[in-house]
Design an enzyme around this catalytic site. Sequence first.
Site, PDB file in Angstrom:
ATOM      1  N   HIS A  73      31.515  34.799  54.291  1.00  0.00           N
ATOM      2  CA  HIS A  73      30.717  35.811  54.981  1.00  0.00           C
ATOM      3  C   HIS A  73      30.527  35.491  56.461  1.00  0.00           C
ATOM      4  O   HIS A  73      30.400  36.402  57.278  1.00  0.00           O
ATOM      5  CB  HIS A  73      29.379  36.001  54.269  1.00  0.00           C
ATOM      6  CG  HIS A  73      29.521  36.712  52.960  1.00  0.00           C
ATOM      7  ND1 HIS A  73      28.849  37.870  52.643  1.00  0.00           N
ATOM      8  CD2 HIS A  73      30.295  36.447  51.874  1.00  0.00           C
ATOM      9  CE1 HIS A  73      29.195  38.278  51.429  1.00  0.00           C
ATOM     10  NE2 HIS A  73      30.071  37.419  50.943  1.00  0.00           N
ATOM     11  N   TRP A 196      44.434  34.748  46.817  1.00  0.00           N
ATOM     12  CA  TRP A 196      44.144  33.314  46.973  1.00  0.00           C
ATOM     13  C   TRP A 196      42.683  33.097  47.366  1.00  0.00           C
ATOM     14  O   TRP A 196      42.029  32.170  46.885  1.00  0.00           O
ATOM     15  CB  TRP A 196      45.071  32.675  48.015  1.00  0.00           C
ATOM     16  CG  TRP A 196      46.534  32.872  47.741  1.00  0.00           C
ATOM     17  CD1 TRP A 196      47.111  33.288  46.561  1.00  0.00           C
ATOM     18  CD2 TRP A 196      47.615  32.681  48.657  1.00  0.00           C
ATOM     19  NE1 TRP A 196      48.473  33.367  46.704  1.00  0.00           N
ATOM     20  CE2 TRP A 196      48.815  33.000  47.979  1.00  0.00           C
ATOM     21  CE3 TRP A 196      47.687  32.277  49.998  1.00  0.00           C
ATOM     22  CZ2 TRP A 196      50.067  32.916  48.593  1.00  0.00           C
ATOM     23  CZ3 TRP A 196      48.933  32.190  50.603  1.00  0.00           C
ATOM     24  CH2 TRP A 196      50.115  32.509  49.907  1.00  0.00           C
ATOM     25  N   HIS A 201      36.130  32.913  43.193  1.00  0.00           N
ATOM     26  CA  HIS A 201      35.249  33.491  42.173  1.00  0.00           C
ATOM     27  C   HIS A 201      35.343  32.766  40.831  1.00  0.00           C
ATOM     28  O   HIS A 201      34.609  33.103  39.902  1.00  0.00           O
ATOM     29  CB  HIS A 201      35.509  34.995  42.030  1.00  0.00           C
ATOM     30  CG  HIS A 201      34.854  35.815  43.111  1.00  0.00           C
ATOM     31  ND1 HIS A 201      34.878  37.192  43.154  1.00  0.00           N
ATOM     32  CD2 HIS A 201      34.127  35.439  44.200  1.00  0.00           C
ATOM     33  CE1 HIS A 201      34.212  37.632  44.215  1.00  0.00           C
ATOM     34  NE2 HIS A 201      33.747  36.585  44.872  1.00  0.00           N
ATOM     35  N   ASP A 226      39.071  26.312  37.496  1.00  0.00           N
ATOM     36  CA  ASP A 226      40.182  26.597  36.586  1.00  0.00           C
ATOM     37  C   ASP A 226      40.652  28.033  36.816  1.00  0.00           C
ATOM     38  O   ASP A 226      40.222  28.684  37.767  1.00  0.00           O
ATOM     39  CB  ASP A 226      39.733  26.389  35.134  1.00  0.00           C
ATOM     40  CG  ASP A 226      38.535  27.268  34.770  1.00  0.00           C
ATOM     41  OD1 ASP A 226      38.176  28.183  35.549  1.00  0.00           O
ATOM     42  OD2 ASP A 226      37.942  27.030  33.693  1.00  0.00           O
TER      43      ASP A 226
HETATM   44  C1  HEM Z   1      37.159  40.082  49.071  1.00  0.00           C
HETATM   45  C2  HEM Z   1      36.178  40.653  48.491  1.00  0.00           C
HETATM   46  C3  HEM Z   1      34.942  40.026  47.942  1.00  0.00           C
HETATM   47  C4  HEM Z   1      33.902  40.731  47.442  1.00  0.00           C
HETATM   48  C5  HEM Z   1      33.771  42.240  47.373  1.00  0.00           C
HETATM   49  C6  HEM Z   1      32.933  39.771  46.977  1.00  0.00           C
HETATM   50  C7  HEM Z   1      31.723  40.113  46.424  1.00  0.00           C
HETATM   51  C8  HEM Z   1      30.839  39.224  45.847  1.00  0.00           C
HETATM   52  C9  HEM Z   1      29.591  39.584  45.221  1.00  0.00           C
HETATM   53  C10 HEM Z   1      29.029  40.997  45.137  1.00  0.00           C
HETATM   54  C11 HEM Z   1      29.029  38.458  44.746  1.00  0.00           C
HETATM   55  C12 HEM Z   1      27.699  38.339  44.018  1.00  0.00           C
HETATM   56  C13 HEM Z   1      26.586  38.097  44.999  1.00  0.00           C
HETATM   57  C14 HEM Z   1      25.235  38.111  44.315  1.00  0.00           C
HETATM   58  O1  HEM Z   1      24.878  39.123  43.715  1.00  0.00           O
HETATM   59  O2  HEM Z   1      24.540  37.071  44.350  1.00  0.00           O
HETATM   60  C15 HEM Z   1      29.916  37.375  45.079  1.00  0.00           C
HETATM   61  C16 HEM Z   1      29.683  36.065  44.751  1.00  0.00           C
HETATM   62  C17 HEM Z   1      30.469  35.036  45.212  1.00  0.00           C
HETATM   63  N1  HEM Z   1      31.511  35.133  46.103  1.00  0.00           N
HETATM   64 FE1  HEM Z   1      32.505  36.798  46.585  1.00  0.00          FE
HETATM   65  N2  HEM Z   1      33.397  38.513  47.197  1.00  0.00           N
HETATM   66  C18 HEM Z   1      34.605  38.600  47.805  1.00  0.00           C
HETATM   67  C19 HEM Z   1      35.366  37.550  48.258  1.00  0.00           C
HETATM   68  C20 HEM Z   1      34.949  36.227  48.254  1.00  0.00           C
HETATM   69  C21 HEM Z   1      35.589  35.146  48.962  1.00  0.00           C
HETATM   70  C22 HEM Z   1      36.833  35.288  49.814  1.00  0.00           C
HETATM   71  C23 HEM Z   1      34.878  34.018  48.712  1.00  0.00           C
HETATM   72  C24 HEM Z   1      35.093  32.606  49.195  1.00  0.00           C
HETATM   73  C25 HEM Z   1      36.176  32.168  49.783  1.00  0.00           C
HETATM   74  C26 HEM Z   1      33.822  34.388  47.810  1.00  0.00           C
HETATM   75  C27 HEM Z   1      32.951  33.517  47.228  1.00  0.00           C
HETATM   76  C28 HEM Z   1      31.959  33.867  46.347  1.00  0.00           C
HETATM   77  C29 HEM Z   1      31.220  32.922  45.545  1.00  0.00           C
HETATM   78  C30 HEM Z   1      31.470  31.425  45.460  1.00  0.00           C
HETATM   79  C31 HEM Z   1      30.266  33.659  44.852  1.00  0.00           C
HETATM   80  C32 HEM Z   1      29.227  33.127  43.872  1.00  0.00           C
HETATM   81  C33 HEM Z   1      27.915  32.875  44.525  1.00  0.00           C
HETATM   82  C34 HEM Z   1      26.918  32.330  43.497  1.00  0.00           C
HETATM   83  O3  HEM Z   1      27.310  31.965  42.395  1.00  0.00           O
HETATM   84  O4  HEM Z   1      25.734  32.258  43.824  1.00  0.00           O
HETATM   85  N3  HEM Z   1      33.879  35.728  47.578  1.00  0.00           N
HETATM   86  N4  HEM Z   1      31.013  37.871  45.750  1.00  0.00           N
END
Ligand code: HEM
Length: 364
Positions: A73, A196, A201, A226
């Site tokens: 972000h 990638w 996630h 994993d």
């Molecule tokens: C490309 C489109 C992406 C979308 C639309 C997206 C959207 C989201 C959303 C909605 C959440 C849940 C947030 C919440 O409700 O607490 C989330 C969690 C997360 N995202 Fe993404 N994400 C994207 C890409 C990425 C990228 C590129 C990364 C890191 C390189 C990432 C890492 C994470 C991680 C690690 C979580 C988990 C956070 C937690 O467990 O508290 N995301 N993402």
Amino acid sequence: MFSKTLLSLVVLAASVAAAVPSVSKRATCSNGKTTANDACCVWFDVLDDIQANLFHGGECGEDAHESLRLTFHDAIAFSPSLTASGQFGGGGADGSIMAHTADEIGDPANLGLDDIIEAQRPFAIKHNVSFGDFIQFAGAVGVSNCNGAPQIAFLAGRSNDSQPAPHGLIPLPTDSSSAILARVKDAGFSAVELVWLLISHTVGAQDKVDDSIPGAPFDSTPSDFDAQFFVETMINGTLVPGNGLHDGEVLSPYPGEFRLQSDFAIARDPNTSCEWQKMISNRANMLARFQQVMKKLSTLGFDQSTLTDCSDVIPVPTGTVRDPFLPAGKSMSDIEAACSSTPFPTLSADSGPVTTIPAVNLDS
Ligand code: HEM
Ligand SMILES: *[C@@H]1O[C@H](CO)[C@@H](O)[C@H](O)[C@H]1NC(C)=O
Ligand SMILES: *[C@@H]1O[C@H](CO)[C@@H](O)[C@H](O)[C@H]1NC(C)=O
Ligand SMILES: *[C@@H]1O[C@H](CO)[C@@H](O)[C@H](O)[C@H]1NC(C)=O
Ligand SMILES: *[C@@H]1O[C@H](CO)[C@@H](O)[C@H](O)[C@H]1NC(C)=O
């Protein structure tokens, strides 16, 4: 004899001279640790501090997950097309999300990141490191706490100066796959690089899309680096895990597990579905691609040649993970294969009925 000795001395001197440029900055830090460059020593202190006091003794828990999310972000709010139109397009991985939190937290995509930003900021200030460096370092260390993770590169030296990033540049789970592909393309990432990036996630959960089920993970193994995220997003969704289907959410295959609409769409988009499936069939490739794309993400907006490589401060991850499998209660007939050119890999299912996937413990 004499000339032979002289010759070997000359050869020795030449080889020492040749070796000098690559080792001249090799440093032993005050804590006895060694690193490629003395400018990296400070990061060992930051490492010890955040492992003990931010990541609860080196866990791959919620704070590690949120720290990884924060790297994205901060960095992805970077738009060369906006800059080309004469507006400020964002500075990439510049720490602006931590320097201008009151502004950037107003972007709906940043919902829920305030806790980790506030938790991290005092560490950055205490150790006098730039916000941009700190965010990427914490993300790399957080990943290193996850079982079977790759070691993420860490380059130091980002300026601490930043302006608030424009809103609207960070993908939302309600966005279509084509909108997300277009957005990340503007930031310099291809379709396969989006896949990638989403390897992230595999260690994730949601708190805010459905706030009735905070900690609901994206796969059954949210502390393991994993391929289960790529497997489980392809299982037919049949149930609502929380108190209703929310914007940005689609049906899930397991009670307690959460599926983002954007993950569902990217997994099935013909532009990305085969790369998605490849993550299941080749683990070494998955780990290498995540390292590759995280290095690019973490330096967005910066010239890598102006930064110092401090990757050797990042711990080498430990732990093992299982080969891809189907959690209990599902079979290969539940797989919605989406790659037309390659068959979905054959996986075996754990025995027993469908069980609830436990939530990630919320760190306090
Ligand atoms: C490309 C489109 C992406 C979308 C639309 C997206 C959207 C989201 C959303 C909605 C959440 C849940 C947030 C919440 O409700 O607490 C989330 C969690 C997360 N995202 Fe993404 N994400 C994207 C890409 C990425 C990228 C590129 C990364 C890191 C390189 C990432 C890492 C994470 C991680 C690690 C979580 C988990 C956070 C937690 O467990 O508290 N995301 N993402
Ligand atoms: C970075 O800037 C913030 C203000 O945005 C300041 O609080 C912090 O001390 C600065 N850090 C360094 C290393 O200059
Ligand atoms: C903190 O970092 C800034 C910028 O690198 C530097 O100018 C300043 O002297 C440092 N302060 C301390 C107390 O080390
Ligand atoms: C996705 O694939 C379709 C054809 O399957 C193509 O027309 C479209 O341009 C692609 N979109 C992106 C953003 O790559
Ligand atoms: C997914 O589930 C729906 C209804 O539960 C069913 O009609 C459909 O055939 C299933 N698809 C697969 C691939 O299992």
